[in-house]
Design an enzyme around this catalytic site. Structure first.
Site, mmCIF file in Angstrom:
data_model
loop_
_atom_site.group_PDB
_atom_site.id
_atom_site.type_symbol
_atom_site.label_atom_id
_atom_site.label_comp_id
_atom_site.label_asym_id
_atom_site.label_seq_id
_atom_site.Cartn_x
_atom_site.Cartn_y
_atom_site.Cartn_z
ATOM 1 C CG HIS A 17 -2.006 1.004 1.125
ATOM 2 N ND1 HIS A 17 -1.791 2.349 1.346
ATOM 3 C CD2 HIS A 17 -3.311 0.886 0.767
ATOM 4 C CE1 HIS A 17 -2.931 3.001 1.141
ATOM 5 N NE2 HIS A 17 -3.868 2.138 0.790
ATOM 6 C CD GLU A 58 -5.455 1.681 -3.005
ATOM 7 O OE1 GLU A 58 -6.624 1.770 -2.647
ATOM 8 O OE2 GLU A 58 -4.503 1.724 -2.207
HETATM 9 P P1 13P Z 1 -9.828 6.046 0.051
HETATM 10 O O1 13P Z 1 -10.932 5.179 -0.484
HETATM 11 O O2 13P Z 1 -10.125 6.624 1.396
HETATM 12 O O3 13P Z 1 -9.365 7.056 -0.949
HETATM 13 O O4 13P Z 1 -8.593 5.069 0.323
HETATM 14 C C1 13P Z 1 -8.217 4.194 -0.680
HETATM 15 C C2 13P Z 1 -7.214 3.280 -0.108
HETATM 16 O O5 13P Z 1 -6.118 3.667 0.214
HETATM 17 C C3 13P Z 1 -7.628 1.875 0.087
HETATM 18 O O6 13P Z 1 -6.519 1.074 0.324
#
Ligand code: 13P
Length: 234
Positions: A92, A160
């Site tokens: 992450h 992400e």
């Molecule tokens: P948000 O949905 O709060 O933007 O976070 C995404 C995230 O980091 C999930 O791992």
């Protein structure tokens, strides 16, 4: 969603949120959520033994690179396995930036998880600087290159974009499709999630992308009314 995939995989990343009592109340309320999608809940590791929801899979937010032994504060893949953890988030962006996690650490974590039969959810994504410099695809390819020695059908990839996490910003569908198509091209057997400010307000827009097999949700995972709307729409 790609053809042949029936249900979306929805992964809930609680991050470092909820006290024990809040988690217990959350679980009670969560039991009323109705959905046909596959849900994976990743609470704080402290609460793994308290998890008791039916038809929901349990995930963790991280794992140690180490096996059992003298590694203070770490939680190993075999310890997670015995807590019935089926999925683990690795790489992450918050761990890459706040804990200086490197691609080699993440590779080691994936190896440890696969050895225990736990499905890794590998997060990749570019920063806003990298996006501005047009390095998006290059950065993601580099982050994914650690997968070369693994059986990638056992690994979930979550795109992400760092600049989209917690900001309310999401990529355009054109941007999304460009990245996701390129990931699917190289890793056709991996499920591919999108994460970064996905919400009940933008799901109609996001789902116009044909390449998303599911979502990794941060903030929305804690707001159950909105989550129910999201699940109904996606
Ligand atoms: P948000 O949905 O709060 O933007 O976070 C995404 C995230 O980091 C999930 O791992």
């Amino acid at each position: 969603m790609r053809k042949g995939i029936e249900n979306m995989k929805i992964v809930l990343n609680h991050k470092c949120n909820l006290t024990k009592n809040e988690f217990l109340a959350y679980q009670q309320a969560f039991a009323k959520i109705k959905t046909a999608h596959d849900i994976v809940m990743c609470p704080s590791s402290l609460y793994l033994p308290l998890f008791h929801l039916e038809n929901i899979s349990l995930g963790s937010q991280d794992v140690s690179t180490y096996e059992m032994g003298a590694h203070t504060g770490e939680i190993s893949a075999s310890q997670l396995k015995e807590m019935n953890v089926e999925y683990t988030i690795v790489g992450h962006s918050e761990r890459r930036s706040d804990f200086d996690e490197k691609d080699n650490d993440i590779k080691e974590k994936i190896a440890k998880l696969l050895a225990q039969g736990i499905t890794p959810i590998l997060c990749v994504g570019e920063t806003s600087k990298e996006r501005e410099k047009g390095e998006r695809i290059e950065v993601i390819k580099r982050q994914l290159s650690i997968l070369s020695s693994f059986d990638t059908k056992k690994i979930i990839i979550a795109y992400e974009p760092v600049w989209a996490i917690g900001t309310g910003l999401v990529p355009t569908v054109e941007e999304l499709d460009e990245v996701l198509t390129s990931i699917h091209f190289s890793y056709p057997e991996s499920l591919l999630l999108y994460g970064g400010s996905a919400s009940d307000e933008n799901i109609e827009y996001l789902k116009t992308s044909q390449e998303i097999d599911g979502y990794l949700l941060g903030g929305l995972s804690l707001k159950l009314e909105k989550l129910q709307v999201f699940l109904d729409l996606c």
